[in-house]
Design a protein around this motif. Structure first.
Motif, mmCIF file in Angstrom:
data_model
loop_
_atom_site.group_PDB
_atom_site.id
_atom_site.type_symbol
_atom_site.label_atom_id
_atom_site.label_comp_id
_atom_site.label_asym_id
_atom_site.label_seq_id
_atom_site.Cartn_x
_atom_site.Cartn_y
_atom_site.Cartn_z
ATOM 1 N N ALA A 12 18.184 23.057 -19.494
ATOM 2 C CA ALA A 12 17.022 23.252 -20.363
ATOM 3 C C ALA A 12 17.426 23.285 -21.830
ATOM 4 C CB ALA A 12 16.308 24.544 -19.982
ATOM 5 N N LEU A 13 18.575 23.903 -22.131
ATOM 6 C CA LEU A 13 19.036 23.946 -23.518
ATOM 7 C C LEU A 13 19.389 22.543 -24.007
ATOM 8 C CD1 LEU A 13 19.775 25.531 -26.025
ATOM 9 C CD2 LEU A 13 21.995 26.056 -24.977
ATOM 10 N N ALA A 14 20.075 21.772 -23.170
ATOM 11 C CA ALA A 14 20.408 20.402 -23.554
ATOM 12 C C ALA A 14 19.148 19.564 -23.767
ATOM 13 C CB ALA A 14 21.296 19.765 -22.482
ATOM 14 N N GLN A 15 18.144 19.780 -22.938
ATOM 15 C CA GLN A 15 16.879 19.055 -23.120
ATOM 16 C C GLN A 15 16.208 19.456 -24.434
ATOM 17 O OE1 GLN A 15 15.013 20.196 -19.451
ATOM 18 N NE2 GLN A 15 15.779 18.412 -18.330
ATOM 19 N N ALA A 16 16.357 20.732 -24.823
ATOM 20 C CA ALA A 16 15.803 21.169 -26.107
ATOM 21 C C ALA A 16 16.537 20.506 -27.271
ATOM 22 C CB ALA A 16 15.887 22.693 -26.218
ATOM 23 N N PHE A 17 17.856 20.325 -27.131
ATOM 24 C CA PHE A 17 18.593 19.578 -28.156
ATOM 25 C C PHE A 17 18.053 18.151 -28.258
ATOM 26 C CE2 PHE A 17 22.722 22.141 -27.174
ATOM 27 C CZ PHE A 17 22.230 23.223 -27.884
ATOM 28 N N GLU A 21 14.023 20.432 -30.456
ATOM 29 C CA GLU A 21 13.390 21.750 -30.516
ATOM 30 C C GLU A 21 14.331 22.809 -31.091
ATOM 31 O OE1 GLU A 21 12.184 22.552 -26.573
ATOM 32 O OE2 GLU A 21 10.720 20.909 -26.488
ATOM 33 N N THR A 22 15.591 22.603 -30.922
ATOM 34 C CA THR A 22 16.619 23.457 -31.504
ATOM 35 C C THR A 22 17.860 22.599 -31.629
ATOM 36 O OG1 THR A 22 17.768 25.579 -31.351
ATOM 37 C CG2 THR A 22 17.491 24.339 -29.300
ATOM 38 N N GLU A 23 18.925 23.152 -32.181
ATOM 39 C CA GLU A 23 20.146 22.372 -32.321
ATOM 40 C C GLU A 23 21.355 23.271 -32.049
ATOM 41 O OE1 GLU A 23 21.451 24.178 -36.000
ATOM 42 O OE2 GLU A 23 22.452 22.474 -35.079
ATOM 43 N N PRO A 24 22.520 22.680 -31.781
ATOM 44 C CA PRO A 24 23.650 23.439 -31.257
ATOM 45 C C PRO A 24 24.096 24.618 -32.110
ATOM 46 C CG PRO A 24 24.008 21.114 -30.878
ATOM 47 C CD PRO A 24 22.774 21.217 -31.720
ATOM 48 N N ALA A 25 24.073 24.500 -33.425
ATOM 49 C CA ALA A 25 24.521 25.624 -34.255
ATOM 50 C C ALA A 25 23.599 26.828 -34.073
ATOM 51 C CB ALA A 25 24.588 25.204 -35.722
ATOM 52 N N GLU A 26 22.291 26.588 -33.980
ATOM 53 C CA GLU A 26 21.356 27.687 -33.746
ATOM 54 C C GLU A 26 21.590 28.318 -32.380
ATOM 55 O OE1 GLU A 26 17.271 26.820 -36.086
ATOM 56 O OE2 GLU A 26 17.742 25.403 -34.470
ATOM 57 N N ALA A 27 21.805 27.470 -31.378
ATOM 58 C CA ALA A 27 22.066 27.990 -30.035
ATOM 59 C C ALA A 27 23.346 28.804 -30.006
ATOM 60 C CB ALA A 27 22.151 26.829 -29.045
ATOM 61 N N MET A 28 24.373 28.353 -30.711
ATOM 62 C CA MET A 28 25.623 29.091 -30.738
ATOM 63 C C MET A 28 25.463 30.413 -31.485
ATOM 64 S SD MET A 28 28.663 29.480 -29.762
ATOM 65 C CE MET A 28 28.927 27.887 -28.963
ATOM 66 N N GLN A 29 24.737 30.401 -32.574
ATOM 67 C CA GLN A 29 24.496 31.648 -33.290
ATOM 68 C C GLN A 29 23.781 32.663 -32.398
ATOM 69 O OE1 GLN A 29 22.362 30.141 -36.650
ATOM 70 N NE2 GLN A 29 24.209 29.612 -37.814
ATOM 71 N N ASP A 85 26.252 18.410 -24.554
ATOM 72 C CA ASP A 85 26.893 18.489 -25.862
ATOM 73 C C ASP A 85 26.303 19.638 -26.690
ATOM 74 O OD1 ASP A 85 28.388 17.949 -28.112
ATOM 75 O OD2 ASP A 85 27.758 15.859 -28.284
ATOM 76 N N GLY A 86 27.139 20.643 -27.022
ATOM 77 C CA GLY A 86 26.721 21.773 -27.832
ATOM 78 C C GLY A 86 26.296 22.990 -27.044
ATOM 79 N N VAL A 87 26.265 22.906 -25.723
ATOM 80 C CA VAL A 87 25.858 24.043 -24.894
ATOM 81 C C VAL A 87 26.979 25.081 -24.875
ATOM 82 C CG1 VAL A 87 25.313 24.782 -22.540
ATOM 83 C CG2 VAL A 87 24.274 22.699 -23.471
ATOM 84 N N PRO A 88 26.696 26.353 -25.137
ATOM 85 C CA PRO A 88 27.735 27.391 -25.079
ATOM 86 C C PRO A 88 28.205 27.643 -23.654
ATOM 87 C CG PRO A 88 25.856 28.113 -26.412
ATOM 88 C CD PRO A 88 25.421 26.884 -25.665
#
Length: 508
Positions: A12-17, A21-29, A85-88
């Motif tokens: 779901a997070l990758a689909q949001a990227f 809807e969001t991007e990896p730096a925000e998800a990592m924060q 890509d970008g998922v914690p």
């Protein structure tokens, strides 16, 4: 994205990227903020790497920007169209070596040395190459030799469902990090239930792959006598399938190779397979081997599978599955393995290992292992090979999902408990007098898949009287991860899983 915004899983997070809807730096924060808030009570992540994680997430964001700008296809190796890509993620501090990162395996002497990895393992290259970004390395018992995560070196990890309970082990730190929502997926390994036990204790999906499915290159060969295999702890079946697609790529010289998938096939693709009615054996090991709450959890899962159209045969297990002689052969392999582990460190450190370096149980194990003749080790492996051939006849030879054929006379799956009782309190399994006996009783259902090399999966299908998770376990034939995942997905879609939701410790 606020620090409290979470997604169901990595997919779901990758689909949001992909949707912007969001991007990896925000998800990592958000992941790092959640780790900062929850980890002091959990003690799950022992080597955080926030600066490097943020830098890698920023690099991932740049890659996503290029995809959006260039209209690139988002296909990846998992075959479901959106990369991770970008998922914690988190990495267990045992195996999965990372160059320049602390790597202590729960051992005091490595903590004192400030030991760091000198290379990226084949497995970590696959994970990082997929774009997954590690927030840090997670707590583990010393050398992963027990099923609770309470090392002397770093102290106990708490279960997010109840901070006085064990999260299981040896991948307990990883399981706690996923269950608490710090990360959606985490690395683990399983040499005696060490993925499945913490998955059951923390309400997660824990897949132990087939022997040889995940390479141990470049440092390890026949890891723990072939018992151990790496894998991932996840919140959903679809993440488990996609992660397996990422990490199941052999390296040259691997001592074991699992049966490969066919052209164009993927484990993620198996989730959409149309399942025929399956023949499923169910066993709780006979009178007194599993507690009443655990037996009820297995019965409830079996009833659900029956309603889904599968043929359930209760009180059935392979001949010798619970054989008492297994413990004698297994302990020889494990003790020799512990002796070999310490001998390897002595060679690398250019000094002898002493009882001051490691915990008493592991020192005793290594001392006994070093005293055994080579013939005892070979005899144990041969006995286990004979047992393996004996039990393999129980399963259908072809584990792939598909239409039933007249010659499919064996069983497709075996269902058992994961743990023989409810999740214990911290300290119960680490007791210096009774801990070993308690572990043997509690882990009566997990070692078999390590000895046989078969895949097995823990599924979060029930809760005990205190509301804590109970897992049930499915075993398939060698190479049968696709079938396990397909059935697990079927159970999940039938609302057979408990919900993680907000865990009790968050309101404290």
């Amino acid at each position: 994205m606020s620090a409290d915004r979470r997604f169901e899983d990595a997919t779901a997070l990758a689909q949001a990227f992909a949707a912007g809807e969001t991007e990896p730096a925000e998800a990592m924060q958000a992941a790092l903020a959640r780790m900062e808030r929850l980890n002091p009570a959990l003690n799950a992540v022992i080597h955080p790497r926030p600066e490097r994680a943020l830098a890698e997430a920023e690099a991932s964001a740049q890659r996503w920007s290029r995809r959006w700008a260039g209209g690139e296809t988002l296909d990846d190796a998992s075959g479901v169209g959106v990369p991770f890509d970008g998922v914690p993620m988190a990495v267990k501090d045992l195996g999965c070596e990372q160059a320049g990162e602390f790597h202590h395996a729960g051992a005091r002497f490595l903590v004192e040395l400030g030991w760091q990895g000198s290379l990226d393992s084949h497995l970590y290259r696959l994970l990082s190459g997929s774009g997954l970004v590690s927030v840090g390395r997670t707590n583990t018992p010393e050398f992963g030799t027990t099923i609770t995560t309470e090392p002397d070196a770093y102290g106990p990890t708490a279960n997010p469902w109840s901070l006085d309970r064990s999260p299981g082990g040896s991948s307990g730190g990883s399981a706690a990090a996923v269950a608490a929502g710090i990360v959606p997926v985490a690395h683990g390994n399983d040499g005696g239930g060490s993925i499945r036990v913490p998955a059951a204790a923390c309400g997660l999906v824990g897949l132990k792959p087939t022997r040889g499915r995940v390479s141990t290159a470049p440092r390890l060969g026949e890891h723990r006598g072939g018992f151990a295999v790496d894998g991932m702890l996840t919140r959903t079946v679809r993440d488990a399938a996609r992660c397996l697609d990422i990490i199941s790529r052999p390296a040259p010289g691997d001592p074991y190779i699992a049966p490969p998938l066919g052209p164009g096939e993927s484990f993620a693709g198996s989730l959409a397979a149309s399942l025929p009615p399956l023949r499923i054996a169910v066993s709780t090991g006979g009178r007194g081997r599993a507690s009443p709450p655990v037996c009820r959890a297995v019965e409830q899962a079996a009833d659900l599978l029956a309603r889904l159209g599968h043929r359930i045969e209760p009180d059935t297990a392979p001949d010798g599955w619970f054989s008492a002689e297994l413990a004698d052969h297994t302990i020889v392999v494990r003790m020799v393995g512990m002796a070999t582990e310490l001998a390897g460190w002595a060679e690398r450190l250019e000094r002898p290992m002493t009882s001051d370096d490691v915990e008493p149980a592991n020192w005793w194990s290594a001392e006994l292992g070093a005293s055994l003749p080579a013939s005892a080790y070979v005899q144990a492996l041969e006995a286990l090979a004979r047992w393996r051939r004996r039990v393999m006849s129980f399963w259908n030879a072809d584990p792939a999902p598909g239409p039933s054929t007249p010659d499919r006379n064996g069983f497709d799956l075996l269902m058992t408990p994961v743990l023989a009782d409810v999740t214990p309190h911290l300290g119960y399994l680490a007791d210096p007098i009774d801990g070993a006996r308690r572990i043997a009783e509690l882990a009566a259902f997990v070692n078999q898949a390590n000895l046989s090399g078969q895949p097995a999966i823990s599924l979060p299908t029930a809760r005990d009287a205190d509301g804590l998770p109970l897992g049930v376990q499915l075993h398939a034939a060698h190479g049968g991860e696709g079938l396990l995942l397909a059935v697990a997905q079927q159970i999940s879609e039938a609302d057979g899983f408990i919900a993680l939701g907000d865990l009790p410790q968050e309101s404290s």
